[in-house]
Scaffold this motif. Structure first.
Motif, short mmCIF file in Angstrom:
data_model
loop_
_atom_site.label_atom_id
_atom_site.label_comp_id
_atom_site.label_asym_id
_atom_site.label_seq_id
_atom_site.Cartn_x
_atom_site.Cartn_y
_atom_site.Cartn_z
N ASN A 57 12.35 8.09 -5.20
CA ASN A 57 11.07 7.49 -4.82
C ASN A 57 11.35 6.17 -4.10
N TYR A 59 9.25 2.90 -2.37
CA TYR A 59 7.95 2.25 -2.31
C TYR A 59 7.98 1.14 -1.27
N ASP A 62 3.90 -1.79 -3.21
CA ASP A 62 3.74 -0.98 -4.42
C ASP A 62 3.25 0.43 -4.12
N ASP A 64 4.01 4.33 -2.85
CA ASP A 64 5.01 5.37 -2.59
C ASP A 64 4.92 5.78 -1.11
N PHE A 67 2.97 8.67 0.35
CA PHE A 67 1.53 8.58 0.62
C PHE A 67 1.26 7.69 1.83
#
Lengths: 90, 138
Positions: A57, A59, A62, A64, A67
């Motif tokens: 993951n 980021y 904050d 990800d 998205f």
């Protein structure tokens, strides 16, 4: 023009133990390429042939990046990138 | 060896029972460098599956930021198996990414959501190598 990248324990073997390193680039992909130049081997732990590894993951601040725009996510020098391996299993 | 309070063991087992037949998962955080599991943090299994678990990615980010702010680390990472033994699966081994953590496996295969016998075992998983360790209740 440095972007802060927070590195998880398991990848600190590439950064000489550093928890946080600086990198450059205007997209996530460029930042990872820049990391690979300075910390050879780290890129392969983040990317595979299809892009960002399924169980890694990343980021932007904050959020990800899955998205956002994935590897094409725009990155500016006020941004921080955090890498966290998924906590997952069967 | 994992030294852990029986209260924390109970909380892990209760979580595993509640989520049965899906796998339950979570962390017990402790002060950096002490190896002491202290703060019980049950996580949601985003996979909601009887054969797989994964922390939700936003929850994962919040968890690590919170531990960082509190000078904590994940001392225990636990999850349940609901139909198989409390031993790391091949997937567990390949995805294990906290070499400093105790990986706790609970199996609820015998009595599911009901009280009764359960399995509770702890492992180190480093570079694809699994080593079981003693669990000492304190």
């Amino acid at each position: 023009m440095a972007i802060e990248v927070r590195v998880p324990t398991i990848l600190r073997e590439y950064t000489g133990g550093e928890k946080s390193v600086n990198a450059e680039g205007d997209t996530l992909h460029a930042v990872i390429s820049n990391l690979e130049v300075n910390y050879p081997g780290i890129g392969g732990r983040l990317l595979d042939d299809s892009g960002l590894r399924r169980f890694v993951n990343v980021y932007l601040n904050d959020e990800d990046v899955r998205f956002l725009d994935g590897l094409n996510t725009s990155v500016g020098d006020q941004d921080a990138i955090t890498i966290l391996p998924a906590v997952a299993g069967g | 060896m994992l030294e852990i309070s029986s209260d924390l063991v109970d909380q892990i087992v209760r979580h595993a029972r509640t989520d049965h037949p899906d796998e339950a998962c979570g962390v017990i955080a402790g002060p950096v460098g002490t190896g002491r599991p202290e703060r019980f943090i049950p996580m949601i299994n985003a996979a909601r599956s009887p054969t797989f678990y994964e922390f939700d990615s936003a929850d994962l980010f919040k968890l690590y930021r919170e531990m960082d702010d509190l000078d904590e680390e994940p001392v225990v990472i636990y999850h349940s198996h609901t139909a198989t033994e409390a031993f790391p699966s091949r997937t567990d081994i390949s995805l294990a990414s906290e070499p400093g953590a105790h990986y706790v496996l609970v199996s609820t295969r015998q009595t599911g959501q009901d009280d009764g016998p359960y399995e509770f075992r702890s492992f180190r998983i480093v570079n694809g190598e699994v080593a079981e360790e003693t669990v000492k209740l304190i």
